[in-house]
Design a protein around this motif. Structure first.
Motif, PDB file in Angstrom:
ATOM      1  N   LEU A  81      17.693  95.645   3.815  1.00 57.24           N
ATOM      2  CA  LEU A  81      18.543  95.724   2.618  1.00 57.24           C
ATOM      3  C   LEU A  81      18.698  97.161   2.130  1.00 57.24           C
ATOM      4  O   LEU A  81      19.498  97.430   1.241  1.00 57.24           O
ATOM      5  CB  LEU A  81      17.954  94.866   1.496  1.00 57.24           C
ATOM      6  CG  LEU A  81      17.817  93.373   1.807  1.00 57.24           C
ATOM      7  CD1 LEU A  81      17.075  92.666   0.673  1.00 57.24           C
ATOM      8  CD2 LEU A  81      19.185  92.747   2.031  1.00 57.24           C
ATOM      9  N   GLY A  82      17.932  98.086   2.695  1.00 59.82           N
ATOM     10  CA  GLY A  82      17.997  99.491   2.288  1.00 59.82           C
ATOM     11  C   GLY A  82      16.620 100.063   2.035  1.00 59.82           C
ATOM     12  O   GLY A  82      15.756  99.405   1.440  1.00 59.82           O
ATOM     13  N   SER A  83      16.400 101.288   2.507  1.00 62.12           N
ATOM     14  CA  SER A  83      15.094 101.935   2.348  1.00 62.12           C
ATOM     15  C   SER A  83      14.900 102.447   0.933  1.00 62.12           C
ATOM     16  O   SER A  83      15.860 102.830   0.249  1.00 62.12           O
ATOM     17  CB  SER A  83      14.967 103.107   3.329  1.00 62.12           C
ATOM     18  OG  SER A  83      15.044 102.654   4.663  1.00 62.12           O
ATOM     19  N   VAL A  84      13.658 102.443   0.489  1.00 65.06           N
ATOM     20  CA  VAL A  84      13.297 103.054  -0.788  1.00 65.06           C
ATOM     21  C   VAL A  84      12.557 104.351  -0.461  1.00 65.06           C
ATOM     22  O   VAL A  84      11.348 104.373  -0.251  1.00 65.06           O
ATOM     23  CB  VAL A  84      12.421 102.116  -1.635  1.00 65.06           C
ATOM     24  CG1 VAL A  84      12.082 102.781  -2.973  1.00 65.06           C
ATOM     25  CG2 VAL A  84      13.115 100.788  -1.861  1.00 65.06           C
ATOM     26  N   ILE A  85      13.323 105.419  -0.340  1.00 69.47           N
ATOM     27  CA  ILE A  85      12.785 106.734   0.029  1.00 69.47           C
ATOM     28  C   ILE A  85      13.259 107.754  -1.005  1.00 69.47           C
ATOM     29  O   ILE A  85      14.458 107.863  -1.283  1.00 69.47           O
ATOM     30  CB  ILE A  85      13.276 107.185   1.426  1.00 69.47           C
ATOM     31  CG1 ILE A  85      12.905 106.165   2.501  1.00 69.47           C
ATOM     32  CG2 ILE A  85      12.714 108.564   1.765  1.00 69.47           C
ATOM     33  CD1 ILE A  85      11.451 106.101   2.832  1.00 69.47           C
ATOM     34  N   SER A  86      12.327 108.483  -1.609  1.00 66.55           N
ATOM     35  CA  SER A  86      12.676 109.538  -2.555  1.00 66.55           C
ATOM     36  C   SER A  86      12.313 110.887  -1.933  1.00 66.55           C
ATOM     37  O   SER A  86      11.166 111.329  -2.012  1.00 66.55           O
ATOM     38  CB  SER A  86      11.942 109.351  -3.889  1.00 66.55           C
ATOM     39  OG  SER A  86      12.208 110.430  -4.753  1.00 66.55           O
ATOM     40  N   HIS A  87      13.301 111.523  -1.292  1.00 67.31           N
ATOM     41  CA  HIS A  87      13.038 112.822  -0.664  1.00 67.31           C
ATOM     42  C   HIS A  87      12.748 113.890  -1.712  1.00 67.31           C
ATOM     43  O   HIS A  87      11.986 114.824  -1.456  1.00 67.31           O
ATOM     44  CB  HIS A  87      14.237 113.230   0.202  1.00 67.31           C
ATOM     45  CG  HIS A  87      14.364 112.411   1.459  1.00 67.31           C
ATOM     46  ND1 HIS A  87      13.594 112.643   2.582  1.00 67.31           N
ATOM     47  CD2 HIS A  87      15.154 111.347   1.753  1.00 67.31           C
ATOM     48  CE1 HIS A  87      13.909 111.767   3.523  1.00 67.31           C
ATOM     49  NE2 HIS A  87      14.850 110.964   3.048  1.00 67.31           N
ATOM     50  N   ASP A  88      13.364 113.769  -2.908  1.00 62.48           N
ATOM     51  CA  ASP A  88      13.131 114.755  -3.967  1.00 62.48           C
ATOM     52  C   ASP A  88      11.667 114.737  -4.421  1.00 62.48           C
ATOM     53  O   ASP A  88      11.057 115.783  -4.649  1.00 62.48           O
ATOM     54  CB  ASP A  88      14.041 114.480  -5.168  1.00 62.48           C
ATOM     55  CG  ASP A  88      15.488 114.808  -4.870  1.00 62.48           C
ATOM     56  OD1 ASP A  88      15.730 115.577  -3.909  1.00 62.48           O
ATOM     57  OD2 ASP A  88      16.375 114.296  -5.575  1.00 62.48           O
ATOM     58  N   GLU A  89      11.102 113.523  -4.565  1.00 63.72           N
ATOM     59  CA  GLU A  89       9.727 113.408  -5.043  1.00 63.72           C
ATOM     60  C   GLU A  89       8.715 113.348  -3.904  1.00 63.72           C
ATOM     61  O   GLU A  89       7.512 113.441  -4.117  1.00 63.72           O
ATOM     62  CB  GLU A  89       9.589 112.158  -5.923  1.00 63.72           C
ATOM     63  CG  GLU A  89      10.421 112.206  -7.196  1.00 63.72           C
ATOM     64  CD  GLU A  89       9.954 113.281  -8.155  1.00 63.72           C
ATOM     65  OE1 GLU A  89       8.835 113.797  -7.975  1.00 63.72           O
ATOM     66  OE2 GLU A  89      10.702 113.605  -9.085  1.00 63.72           O
ATOM     67  N   GLY A  90       9.189 113.129  -2.659  1.00 65.26           N
ATOM     68  CA  GLY A  90       8.298 113.183  -1.509  1.00 65.26           C
ATOM     69  C   GLY A  90       7.516 111.911  -1.223  1.00 65.26           C
ATOM     70  O   GLY A  90       6.397 111.983  -0.711  1.00 65.26           O
TER      71      GLY A  90
END
Length: 681
Positions: free
Chosen positions: A577-586
């Motif tokens: 359904l879609g990844s939960v990835i926060s590149h800004d927060e790492g």
């Protein structure tokens, strides 16, 4: 104007910046980043071009070359290299430029040099100096006939800071982006402003260094004007250090030099020089007196001093009282106002004691739009006078007005709006919805009571007035706002409009029945069981840095106490359904709810290197895994939601996981679980 090639300009600028030092061909070639042969070729015949300016190249075997000439000749060469003169469009502009020149060269120079520099007569420069004496006297400075300044280095810095704020009023720009800041401020200001007197080589390198080390130095903490002021201060300081004109003196022992030393260390490496202790002290003053772009929460800083916190709180209460009644009582009872004011006072008192001025770009609008409140803030500001180097400035009064004005606006909204019971919906109710909840609570702190939900709860919804969903819903009995999982500004506007409509509807009072003691005991027992399950499952599991999301799903399934294939299928289904990835927060989050899972689980997959390196996980420092059975209760979901939303709202929790600090993470995990205890409701 003599025409020099770009490469010759660079060579001559380097030589000008080292007036009394011979530079070897190797050193010069390294600074210009060309070959030694190229340097020889460019220098051939250069003496003929320099002769009319009264400057000559002097070579000495075994030492290298240098430029020789008096101050006036060097000034002429400087103007020729810059391709422009400092001829101002008005007397006021010229005097502002002269002020900058005086403050950045306090050792003084001949009138003839400044006359050439500003394209006026020596008599005009002398008259300008006379006219500027009252301005300099405000900072306990005096200028001799040659412009040599008498006064302390601290006063010179205070005067320079004030001049900068008087001379520039930048509109909001992307100031943390080096190119944007240069284009939108320094470049546009070069035609007529004091910015054209800055050493452009040093300016560019400081901007690039700040951009490269932005996260390491946490530069996004500072507001635009403070950030710009710090850059200008450093450009001037570095130029003086390179010319062996660095300041000497003792460092104020009360200053915390930790951040200043860290910043100086980065610049020392970039410029290959050494900051003297006194200069590091001035950097510390700048940092302590700078306004923060996001106010820290008192008590959350590990370095905070309880006595200092108490002093700031007492000062804040005195300011509230000075506003008079009933406003003073309303302000002192507003926890958000008090928190913001205390955080504002910490750097403010540093600035006032050190005499560092600050610029408020909203000053004119504040005086016009909040006239009465501005005058009451002027009275309240008198509380700060015992700590001030001079009278409290209009700019400082303006910042007090901003804090009080925000509190008054919140009070008005609170009186006409009620909190709306709201459900936030995603596939599992524990992942994306937790982050959506955190963002909504931060954006609308006084307007919603939020629960996270899953699709399994749609047939038996709790008592809600609004649903916010990342999926289309039809045939619902309550209003629904469909949003994207990342909550764009358009989404937030739509939510706000719906809140306005719902808040205006009358509330139908409900009869409150007698509290069911047995039910509450069961809830407390359930919460205790949840906490035990999570604490038993929590661990930091090392995995390969080059792992993909598919690899991490497999690792999570293998570590789970539930049946491995059930966990893998549930995580894969949710990931589709879609990844939960926060590149800004790492960080990233794998989460799922499915039949057959054995209770609540929460653990973290960490790379065996500093970060993951696969393209889809680049710069991610950890992947949290959150699991629960599909029979989970509302309380179960709230318990896991506290940990997931904490990734967005709790900086300490996020930092402990990012740095793989296991013991610290366990302690913070317990604190987060405590926040959803039935006893705290």
């Amino acid at each position: 104007m003599i025409e020099f090639s770009d490469r010759v300009r660079r060579i001559l600028r380097v030589l000008l910046e080292q007036p009394d030092q011979y530079l070897s061909m190797e050193t010069l070639a390294e600074k210009i980043q060309v070959s030694r042969r190229t340097i020889f070729r460019e220098l051939d015949g250069l003496d003929e071009l320099l002769a009319p300016l009264g400057v000559q190249l002097v070579s000495r075997p075994g030492k290298g070359i240098r430029l020789e000439g008096d101050d006036e000749s060097r000034a002429r060469l400087f103007e020729s290299l810059s391709g422009t003169s400092h001829q101002a469009s008005s007397k006021e502009d010229r005097r502002r430029l002269l002020l900058y020149d005086l403050l950045s060269r306090p050792e003084g120079t001949k009138l003839s040099v400044r006359a050439y520099r500003f394209q006026v007569s020596e008599a005009t420069v002398s008259n300008d100096l006379e006219a500027l004496r009252p301005w300099l006297a405000r900072f306990n400075l005096q200028a001799g006939r040659s412009g040599r300044l008498s006064g302390s280095e601290k006063d010179i810095r205070r005067a320079m800071s004030e001049l900068i704020h008087e001379s520039i009023e930048p509109a909001p720009i992307e100031y943390l982006n080096a190119q944007s800041l240069f284009d939108d401020l320094f470049q546009t200001a070069q035609e007529t402003g004091i910015m054209k007197l800055l050493n452009q080589r040093i300016l560019h390198e400081v901007l690039e260094t700040f951009e490269e080390h932005q996260e390491e130095l946490q530069l996004n903490r500072y507001e635009q004007t403070s950030y710009i002021s710090l850059i200008i201060h450093l450009v001037i300081a570095i130029e003086r250090i390179e010319k062996d004109e660095a300041i000497l003196g003792e460092v104020d022992q009360s200053l915390d030099l930790t951040e200043a030393k860290k910043l100086a260390g980065v610049l020392e490496e970039s410029f290959d020089l050494k900051f003297p202790p006194a200069e590091i002290g001035f950097i510390a003053l700048h940092l302590e007196g700078a306004r923060r772009s996001s106010l820290a929460v008192p008590g959350k800083n590990e370095k905070s001093d309880d006595k200092e916190d108490d002093f700031l709180l007492q000062t804040a209460r005195k300011i509230c009282a000075a506003y008079g009644e009933p406003l003073g009582s309303l302000l002192s009872s507003d926890s958000q106002y008090m928190q913001g004011l205390v955080a504002h006072l910490e750097p403010t008192l540093v600035r006032l004691k050190a005499g560092i001025p600050i610029h408020n770009p909203l000053l004119n609008r504040l005086r016009q739009d909040y006239q009465d409140l501005f005058e009451r803030s002027r009275t309240a500001a008198k509380v700060l006078e015992p700590y001030a180097f001079t009278t409290i400035s209009e700019d400082e009064i303006g910042f007090l007005t901003i804090h009080a004005g925000a509190a008054v606006e919140r009070l008005a909204q609170r009186n006409k709006q009620r909190k709306v019971p709201t459900g936030v919906l995603c596939a599992s109710g524990i992942g994306t919805s937790a982050m959506m909840k955190a963002r909504l609570e931060r954006t609308f702190p006084d307007r919603m009571v939020i629960q996270t939900l899953s699709f399994s709860q749609l047939d038996d919804l709790p008592d809600l007035s609004l649903l916010i969903s990342s999926y289309p819903l039809t045939d619902m009995t309550i209003p629904v706002v469909q949003v994207s999982p990342m909550l764009t500004s358009q989404d937030l506007n739509a939510v706000e409009q719906m809140l306005d409509l719902i808040s205006q509807k009358p509330v139908v009072p409900k009869k409150e029945g007698r509290e069911n003691f047995r039910s509450r005991m069961k809830e407390t027992a359930r919460w205790s069981q949840d906490c035990l399950e999570i604490e038993e499952s929590f661990a930091m599991i090392p995995v390969r840095s080059d792992s993909t999301i598919a690899d991490l799903i497999e690792q999570a399934a293998n570590h789970s106490r539930s049946q491995n294939d059930l966990v893998a299928q549930a995580l894969q289904r949710r990931e589709s359904l879609g990844s939960v990835i926060s590149h800004d927060e790492g960080f990233g989050l794998l989460h799922a709810s499915a039949a057959g899972l054995d209770g609540l689980e929460y653990f973290v997959l960490i790379p065996d290197g500093e970060t993951f390196i696969s393209p889809e996980l680049e710069d991610i420092t950890f992947m949290a895994v959150s699991l629960m059975p599909d029979t989970a209760t509302t309380l179960d979901r709230e318990v896991l939601s506290a940990l997931n939303s904490g990734l967005v709202t709790n900086e300490d929790w996020l930092e402990a996981l990012k740095t793989h600090h296991s013991s610290r993470a366990v302690s913070l995990l317990e604190e987060l679980l405590e926040t959803v205890s039935p006893a705290n409701r």
